[in-house]
Design a protein around this motif. Structure first.
Motif, PDB file in Angstrom:
ATOM      1  N   ARG A   1      -4.917   8.260  -9.215  1.00 39.57           N
ATOM      2  CA  ARG A   1      -3.801   8.818  -8.821  1.00 39.57           C
ATOM      3  C   ARG A   1      -2.221   9.031  -8.167  1.00 39.57           C
ATOM      4  O   ARG A   1      -1.738   9.806  -8.331  1.00 39.57           O
TER       5      ARG A   1
ATOM      6  N   ASN B   1       3.564   7.302 -12.212  1.00 43.26           N
ATOM      7  CA  ASN B   1       2.727   6.262 -11.964  1.00 43.26           C
ATOM      8  C   ASN B   1       1.182   7.815 -11.602  1.00 43.26           C
ATOM      9  O   ASN B   1       0.559   7.117 -10.957  1.00 43.26           O
ATOM     10  N   VAL B   2       1.445   8.906 -11.741  1.00 40.33           N
ATOM     11  CA  VAL B   2       0.080   9.615 -11.055  1.00 40.33           C
ATOM     12  C   VAL B   2      -0.248   9.927 -12.184  1.00 40.33           C
ATOM     13  O   VAL B   2      -0.108  10.776 -13.433  1.00 40.33           O
ATOM     14  N   PHE B   3      -1.840   9.481 -12.239  1.00 45.04           N
ATOM     15  CA  PHE B   3      -2.932   9.983 -13.514  1.00 45.04           C
ATOM     16  C   PHE B   3      -2.658  10.419 -14.589  1.00 45.04           C
ATOM     17  O   PHE B   3      -1.838  10.569 -15.363  1.00 45.04           O
TER      18      PHE B   3
END
Lengths: 586, 248
Positions: free
Chosen positions: A177, A499-501
């Motif tokens: 996440r 950086n997210v998923f």
């Protein structure tokens, strides 16, 4: 980097990881457990297991018979002390699941029902219709929710093992996440990440089965045992590779070629049995390796049925009738309708062999211990040598439970006896290096290779060189190809810089893991110069007990081909003999 | 096998750079037997590796790949090209915060599953470790349907009440509680009562039945919730008059 302190880290929250977590929580609620999984536990691939879990149940059966079926099914490559412990503990573990609420199918008298399975001499497969793995996984997950000491880290992708002075000390993981890195330190680590079926092009395995635990252990210097033994399940749906459980044949389904002929009788599994009256350990209830090999020969003879998805044979279940199919096999009925447009009540279903299970894995023993102190391995990612050269269907679900529990006890004892300083500068440096490696992959801005491209070449190369039948030349080509792909994978550019998923980055990390597993499969297939169980060499067609009644052990050598050592098989009471699948008719 | 060109309109959202979700078009040559998931995999592998979505089993059992397809919640591995027009819009599940592209935040529903106390609770000792509970086929049939939930959360995406307020415990968690309440081996119904019968529990359901319609596994959460309303009332009266709250 965030730091999480636990007593025991478990990587993988499928059947094995959850069973271990519950066992530890029951041993001592003070033990802090960090249960890390790259997916939510209910997504774990245990959910896709269909047929059931083996454990002696009926009075005409015995532990001795379950032992003999398993050892001969494994072509005498099983460690017999492991098998003895397994068959003894199996019924207790299956009853434990019953106490936890598993909705096992029942007999008229209210007792748990059992069904026949391939290679088993008696009915001993406990089942919950054709969703046994699904129900086992959900029962374990739901049961685990009552233990506050099990702290879950869902959708955390484990990157590598931390170890110091030869001892496992934790893992580094990435939270999907946020893309944040977490340093988990612990006194013992249990690997329970499942198999690596996705290294092959055509598999029953889900997208997540990328051999992560195997690769993490391998990179840390732990040997991979018996990786040449890859199980093809004889009845997958063409195209998707979706599994049609062995329960189909257990209930009486038969396999026929293009002429409607039950060809298994031509491959030492006859004589032909009456339709709808399956005979234990013969014809369609032969073991998976033999059935998949028979398909290969039928295809060579031109006896298969051409379909839009390639050559198939037909599984005919029409004689079972609608009621039995819908009661016992509702899911596979739906799957066949949805994915190949065939209603098995009225028509035979096209099927073909499909990669299903890795007998090999992280070298482990009866305690679930690996050669690295503090590191335990269970389930498909491990090779505890229950399954030998060919796993019998329905032994692996029970294996998760029996050895999940046993390794839990070992890991808890190890954690109690081996405290260590909470501040460990050397480990921190190791963790930083792992993070730097991953950040480097993410930041790389140049490169002309792709994850999908290299992955495709890897799959095809293994299928060609290390498929159902192998030889010196083919395995050698596969070994070189995998090495080449490892080198070329350095030129993969991650397009997604988020950086997210970030599944682009995750895909690359999984590909690196798969290439490590693929290297072991190809190299061990090349090294074993005999035919045994699922490993069939066209240039060495006989089993060779004199030289190869041994486990292969692949040790990583960075920049070089792995070193293959050999480890003696533990024999307690069954000397290698002939695998007889004539249903006692010969 | 022939291919068919599908215009896929996919919702994208990267919280690190997008202020709001937006749509991206992909033209995908689909095989006739493909599901929407296969089209997404094609995009990922061939057109745009930055697209994020969850998937694993591709056989309708792991529950990962729930998304909104042409306005309705579906498992994308079970939603076939052959049943769809040439233009298909794929969005994340509704009623959940978007984490990234087609991936939604599931924290809330994961906590709700736990609230249901989805495990066997006993007052009496269980049988010895080598002895099963007997359970008739009829007793198994009573709760079996509610064990089939794969936690895909399509029901939450379809539920108008959950859309209004996520205080509502919701269809999957209620069905799960009901599954254990109905299990002949369980004696924990009274313990599940407080959580489920209060203002965030069964009484919030307006019985639209959208959950049952969306469910890919025929679990019928709406029926579970209706039965629980009846059960909840019965329990309330039993407890009021000091009768036992458990089944015999």
């Amino acid at each position: 980097m965030k730091h999480i302190q636990a007593d025991i880290v478990i990587v993988g929250a499928g059947g094995a990881g959850l069973r271990a977590a519950i066992a530890i929580a029951e041993i001592d609620p003070e033990i802090e457990i960090a249960l890390i999984s790259k997916v939510y536990p209910m997504r774990s691939h245990t959910c896709a297991a269909e047929g059931g879990a083996a454990g002696v149940k009926l009075s005409d059966d015995s532990l001795e018979m379950h032992f003999n079926d398993t050892v001969s099914g494994g072509d005498w490559l099983c460690d017999q002390d492991v098998v003895e412990y397994f068959v003894e503990q199996a019924p207790r573990e299956l009853v434990q699941l019953e106490h936890w609420g598993c909705p096992w199918s029942r007999e008229d008298d209210g007792s748990v029902a059992v069904r026949p399975f391939g290679g088993m001499k008696k009915k001993r497969t406990w089942f919950a219709a054709d969703k046994s793995g699904f129900h086992i996984l959900h029962t374990l997950f739901q049961t685990s929710l009552q233990f506050p000491s099990i702290k879950r880290y869902d959708e955390f992708f484990a990157l590598d093992l931390l170890h110091e002075d030869g001892r496992a000390r934790g893992v580094v993981a990435m939270e999907m996440r946020s893309g944040c890195f977490f340093h988990f330190s612990a006194a013992s680590v249990i690997m329970a990440t499942g198999g690596a079926g996705k290294i092959f092009p055509f598999t029953t395995n889900g997208a997540i089965k990328t051999g992560d635990g195997m690769a993490m252990a391998y990179r840390a210097g732990v040997p991979m045992k018996d990786m040449e033994f890859v199980q093809y399940h004889p009845t997958g749906l063409p195209g998707t590779g979706i599994l049609l459980t062995e329960g189909c044949r257990g209930e009486g389904g038969v396999l026929v070629n293009k002429d409607g002929y039950r060809y298994l009788q031509d491959y030492d599994m006859g004589p032909e049995t009456p339709l709808g009256e399956p005979v234990f350990k013969s014809m369609e209830l032969g073991p998976r390796d033999r059935l998949s090999q028979a398909f290969w020969h039928e295809q060579k003879k031109g006896n298969t049925v051409p379909t839009a998805w390639g050559d198939c044979v037909l599984m005919d279940m029409r004689h079972l009738g609608a009621q039995r199919i819908l009661e016992r096999l509702p899911m596979v009925h739906e799957l066949a309708v949805s994915y190949v447009g065939v209603d098995m009540i009225t028509d035979p279903v096209p099927v073909r062999p499909v990669v299903h299970y890795m007998m090999g894995g992280i070298a482990s023993n009866i305690e679930g211990e690996t050669p690295m102190p503090g590191l335990f391995a269970i389930g498909e990612t491990a090779c505890g040598s229950l399954n030998g050269a060919n796993r019998l269907g329905s032994n692996s679900l029970t294996e998760l439970l029996v050895f999940g529990k046993r390794a839990a006890a070992g890991a808890a004892a190890f954690a109690a006896e081996n405290d260590y300083p909470r501040e460990a500068p050397a480990l921190l440096a190791q963790a930083e290096a792992i993070v730097a490696r991953v950040r480097g992959l993410l930041q790389k801005s140049e490169g002309n290779e792709s994850v999908a491209g290299i992955r495709g070449e890897m799959m095809n190369s293994l299928e060609e060189g290390a498929g159902i039948y192998r030889d010196e030349e083919g395995t050698e080509i596969a070994c070189k190809k995998i090495a080449e792909l490892q080198a070329r994978s350095a030129a993969i550019k991650v397009n997604d810089k988020s950086n997210v998923f970030n599944t682009d980055l995750q895909g690359l990390l999984e590909l690196q893991n798969m290439l490590d597993a693929a290297e072991c499969v190809a190299e061990a297939s090349n090294a074993r110069k005999e035919s045994r169980g699922a490993h069939q060499r066209m240039d060495y067609v006989e089993r060779d007990d004199e030289n190869y009644l041994k486990h292969s052990m692949a040790y990583r050598q960075p920049g070089e081909r792995p070193r293959i050592d050999w480890l003696d098989v533990t024999i307690t009471r069954s000397q290698p003999g002939v695998r007889d699948y004539s249903g006692d008719k010969k | 096998m022939g291919t068919r060109q599908i215009e896929l309109e996919v919702m994208r959202y990267n919280p690190e750079k997008d202020e709001a979700p937006w749509f991206q078009q992909y033209s995908v040559p689909c095989e006739e037997d493909w599901a929407i998931l296969d089209a997404l995999i094609y995009v990922k592998d061939n057109l745009d590796s930055t697209l994020s979505y969850r998937w694993s089993c591709h056989m309708m059992v792991c529950g990962s790949c729930g998304m909104t397809v042409n306005g309705e919640p579906h498992l994308t591995c079970k939603t076939f090209i052959r049943d769809l027009p040439d233009k298909v819009r794929v969005e994340p599940l509704e009623n959940f915060p978007i984490e990234r592209d087609l991936v939604v935040v599931l924290d809330d529903v994961m906590q709700k599953l736990q609230l249901a106390k989805p495990y066997i609770i006993r007052k009496d000792d269980p049988p010895p470790e080598d002895e099963e509970y007997p359970q008739s086929r009829a007793a198994l049939k009573k709760f079996k349907q509610y064990t089939m939930c794969i936690n895909c959360m399509l029901c939450y995406s379809a539920c108008p009440q959950y859309g209004l307020s996520n205080d509502f415990i919701g269809p999957a968690a209620l069905s799960l509680a009901h599954r254990y309440n109905l299990d002949s081996r369980d004696q924990g119904k009274a313990q599940r009562l407080d959580i489920l019968a209060d203002h965030d529990g069964v009484w919030e359901c307006s019985f639209v039945g959208a959950c049952s319609e969306a469910c890919p596994k025929n679990v019928d959460p709406a029926a579970a919730i209706q039965q629980m309303k009846v059960d909840g009332t019965m329990e309330w009266w039993k407890q009021k008059f000091g009768l036992t709250g458990d089944k015999p």
